[in-house]
Scaffold this motif. Structure first.
Motif, PDB file in Angstrom:
ATOM      1  N   PRO A  26      45.739  29.711  43.097  1.00 33.42           N
ATOM      2  CA  PRO A  26      44.698  28.716  42.806  1.00 33.42           C
ATOM      3  C   PRO A  26      44.517  28.494  41.304  1.00 33.42           C
ATOM      4  CG  PRO A  26      43.938  30.272  44.479  1.00 33.42           C
ATOM      5  CD  PRO A  26      45.227  30.815  43.923  1.00 33.42           C
ATOM      6  N   GLU A  27      44.386  27.254  40.924  1.00 40.68           N
ATOM      7  CA  GLU A  27      44.241  26.919  39.504  1.00 40.68           C
ATOM      8  C   GLU A  27      42.993  27.548  38.902  1.00 40.68           C
ATOM      9  OE1 GLU A  27      43.752  22.961  36.644  1.00 40.68           O
ATOM     10  OE2 GLU A  27      44.163  22.748  38.797  1.00 40.68           O
ATOM     11  N   CYS A  28      41.935  27.660  39.707  1.00 46.97           N
ATOM     12  CA  CYS A  28      40.672  28.202  39.188  1.00 46.97           C
ATOM     13  C   CYS A  28      40.805  29.661  38.772  1.00 46.97           C
ATOM     14  CB  CYS A  28      39.565  28.048  40.226  1.00 46.97           C
ATOM     15  SG  CYS A  28      39.830  28.984  41.756  1.00 46.97           S
ATOM     16  N   LEU A  29      41.730  30.395  39.389  1.00 45.92           N
ATOM     17  CA  LEU A  29      41.924  31.792  39.017  1.00 45.92           C
ATOM     18  C   LEU A  29      42.380  31.925  37.566  1.00 45.92           C
ATOM     19  CD1 LEU A  29      43.677  33.576  42.052  1.00 45.92           C
ATOM     20  CD2 LEU A  29      41.357  33.924  41.206  1.00 45.92           C
ATOM     21  N   GLY A  30      43.401  31.188  37.226  1.00 47.93           N
ATOM     22  CA  GLY A  30      43.912  31.242  35.866  1.00 47.93           C
ATOM     23  C   GLY A  30      42.939  30.679  34.851  1.00 47.93           C
ATOM     24  N   ARG A  31      42.255  29.613  35.239  1.00 44.56           N
ATOM     25  CA  ARG A  31      41.325  28.968  34.312  1.00 44.56           C
ATOM     26  C   ARG A  31      40.148  29.882  33.972  1.00 44.56           C
ATOM     27  NH1 ARG A  31      40.468  24.955  37.185  1.00 44.56           N
ATOM     28  NH2 ARG A  31      38.394  25.444  38.008  1.00 44.56           N
ATOM     29  N   LYS A  32      39.651  30.608  34.982  1.00 51.64           N
ATOM     30  CA  LYS A  32      38.461  31.433  34.762  1.00 51.64           C
ATOM     31  C   LYS A  32      38.775  32.850  34.283  1.00 51.64           C
ATOM     32  CE  LYS A  32      35.479  29.111  38.154  1.00 51.64           C
ATOM     33  NZ  LYS A  32      34.657  29.297  39.382  1.00 51.64           N
ATOM     34  N   TYR A  33      39.900  33.392  34.777  1.00 47.84           N
ATOM     35  CA  TYR A  33      40.133  34.818  34.563  1.00 47.84           C
ATOM     36  C   TYR A  33      41.459  35.146  33.854  1.00 47.84           C
ATOM     37  CZ  TYR A  33      36.722  34.534  38.361  1.00 47.84           C
ATOM     38  OH  TYR A  33      35.638  34.207  39.143  1.00 47.84           O
ATOM     39  N   GLY A  34      42.265  34.157  33.600  1.00 50.02           N
ATOM     40  CA  GLY A  34      43.592  34.406  33.057  1.00 50.02           C
ATOM     41  C   GLY A  34      43.616  35.066  31.692  1.00 50.02           C
ATOM     42  N   ASP A  35      42.588  34.805  30.866  1.00 48.92           N
ATOM     43  CA  ASP A  35      42.588  35.300  29.486  1.00 48.92           C
ATOM     44  C   ASP A  35      42.376  36.800  29.387  1.00 48.92           C
ATOM     45  OD1 ASP A  35      43.056  32.794  28.541  1.00 48.92           O
ATOM     46  OD2 ASP A  35      40.948  32.349  28.105  1.00 48.92           O
ATOM     47  N   PHE A  36      41.767  37.427  30.402  1.00 52.86           N
ATOM     48  CA  PHE A  36      41.429  38.847  30.265  1.00 52.86           C
ATOM     49  C   PHE A  36      41.923  39.721  31.425  1.00 52.86           C
ATOM     50  CE2 PHE A  36      37.873  36.908  32.519  1.00 52.86           C
ATOM     51  CZ  PHE A  36      37.670  37.780  33.570  1.00 52.86           C
ATOM     52  N   THR A  37      42.451  39.130  32.478  1.00 53.18           N
ATOM     53  CA  THR A  37      42.858  39.906  33.650  1.00 53.18           C
ATOM     54  C   THR A  37      44.101  40.743  33.351  1.00 53.18           C
ATOM     55  OG1 THR A  37      41.963  38.261  35.182  1.00 53.18           O
ATOM     56  CG2 THR A  37      43.608  39.793  36.059  1.00 53.18           C
ATOM     57  N   LYS A  38      44.006  42.046  33.637  1.00 52.32           N
ATOM     58  CA  LYS A  38      45.154  42.946  33.469  1.00 52.32           C
ATOM     59  C   LYS A  38      45.759  43.360  34.808  1.00 52.32           C
ATOM     60  CE  LYS A  38      43.790  44.836  28.993  1.00 52.32           C
ATOM     61  NZ  LYS A  38      43.544  46.078  28.197  1.00 52.32           N
ATOM     62  N   ARG A  39      44.949  43.310  35.849  1.00 52.64           N
ATOM     63  CA  ARG A  39      45.440  43.653  37.189  1.00 52.64           C
ATOM     64  C   ARG A  39      45.042  42.550  38.158  1.00 52.64           C
ATOM     65  NH1 ARG A  39      44.072  46.213  42.087  1.00 52.64           N
ATOM     66  NH2 ARG A  39      45.692  47.658  42.837  1.00 52.64           N
ATOM     67  N   LEU A  40      46.045  41.949  38.809  1.00 42.56           N
ATOM     68  CA  LEU A  40      45.811  40.835  39.729  1.00 42.56           C
ATOM     69  C   LEU A  40      46.404  41.165  41.088  1.00 42.56           C
ATOM     70  CD1 LEU A  40      44.864  37.911  40.242  1.00 42.56           C
ATOM     71  CD2 LEU A  40      47.113  37.147  39.419  1.00 42.56           C
ATOM     72  N   ASP A  41      45.570  41.102  42.124  1.00 42.41           N
ATOM     73  CA  ASP A  41      45.995  41.399  43.494  1.00 42.41           C
ATOM     74  C   ASP A  41      45.943  40.123  44.324  1.00 42.41           C
ATOM     75  OD1 ASP A  41      46.499  42.344  46.030  1.00 42.41           O
ATOM     76  OD2 ASP A  41      45.142  44.049  45.884  1.00 42.41           O
ATOM     77  N   LEU A  42      47.115  39.649  44.745  1.00 37.41           N
ATOM     78  CA  LEU A  42      47.208  38.431  45.566  1.00 37.41           C
ATOM     79  C   LEU A  42      47.825  38.735  46.926  1.00 37.41           C
ATOM     80  CD1 LEU A  42      48.545  35.988  42.810  1.00 37.41           C
ATOM     81  CD2 LEU A  42      46.205  36.131  43.691  1.00 37.41           C
TER      82      LEU A  42
END
Length: 234
Positions: A26-42
């Motif tokens: 989802p585009e909103c994931l990267g837009r809101k959290y992309g700058d600081f996320t170190k661990r992403l579970d999809l």
């Protein structure tokens, strides 16, 4: 820890978007959290594409288990990513995938591909055994020389030594289904029957005997020529 109605769970630098049946990031994931996320579970989605991950510039861990990713999956360049799990997807071939990972995730230390067709599992298929799995490990370590863990097992010094000397020859090549089926289809144009008999005897509708010279000669006690020799004649 915070969550919202979209199913996104955020805990510090960890973001989870699990079991939402999404086919893409989802585009909103990267837009809101992309700058600081170190661990992403999809995990537990229907992912077929990883487009959108380029927004996660700080990503260190990526979990993609239980999706629909195939051999052509494409990751953006993630220079800090050290952990990648792609368990239980639809990956059946390793060569191009490993070359891609070596290029875009240069810091990768942990990789897990359990549950994919490309990962031999003797508990699932009777055609595989421990030696098949070991060859699979050697081939991956030959391609990804910085790995410390592969699947659920730590990489040993001996494995690295074997991968260096023999890993390039451990690739498993499987025939494509369409080619394999045509090889055994007598009506296929690519089907070629082999026979050592003279040309005149190859017509299946003709039952006449043929006499001709043949360039195949059999020698030895167990040759075709000895098939009808009785025991008392030996």
């Amino acid at each position: 820890m915070a969550s919202n109605d979209l199913g996104i769970v955020v805990d510090g630098t960890q973001v989870s978007y699990i079991g939402q049946d999404c086919e893409g990031v989802p585009e909103c994931l990267g837009r809101k959290y992309g700058d600081f996320t170190k661990r992403l579970d999809l995990s537990f989605n229907l992912l077929r594409s990883l487009e959108g991950l380029e927004a996660f510039i700080c990503l260190e861990e990526l979990i993609l288990d239980n999706n629909l990713l195939r051999n052509d999956l494409q990751l953006p360049r993630l220079p800090y990513l050290h952990t990648l799990t792609i368990n239980k997807n639809q990956i059946s071939e390793l060569d191009s995938l490993l070359d891609h990972l070596a290029e875009v995730v240069p810091s990768l230390k942990y990789l897990s591909l359990l549950g994919n067709e490309a990962c031999p599992n003797e508990l699932v298929s009777l055609d595989n055994d421990e030696s098949d799995y070991q060859r699979y490990r050697y081939f991956i370590l030959h391609k990804l020389t910085k790995l410390k863990f592969l699947d659920s097992r730590k990489v040993t010094k001996k494995e690295y030594e074997e991968a260096t000397t023999r890993g390039a020859f451990m690739k498993v090549v499987k025939p494509k289904d369409d080619l394999a089926s045509s090889d055994f289809d007598p009506n296929s144009p690519s089907f070629r029957q082999y026979t050592p008999l003279p040309q005149g005897s190859r017509d299946s509708t003709s039952h006449k005997g043929v006499f001709a010279k043949c360039r195949y000669v059999y020698h030895g006690r167990h040759s075709e020529g000895n098939r009808f020799i009785r025991d008392d004649q030996l």
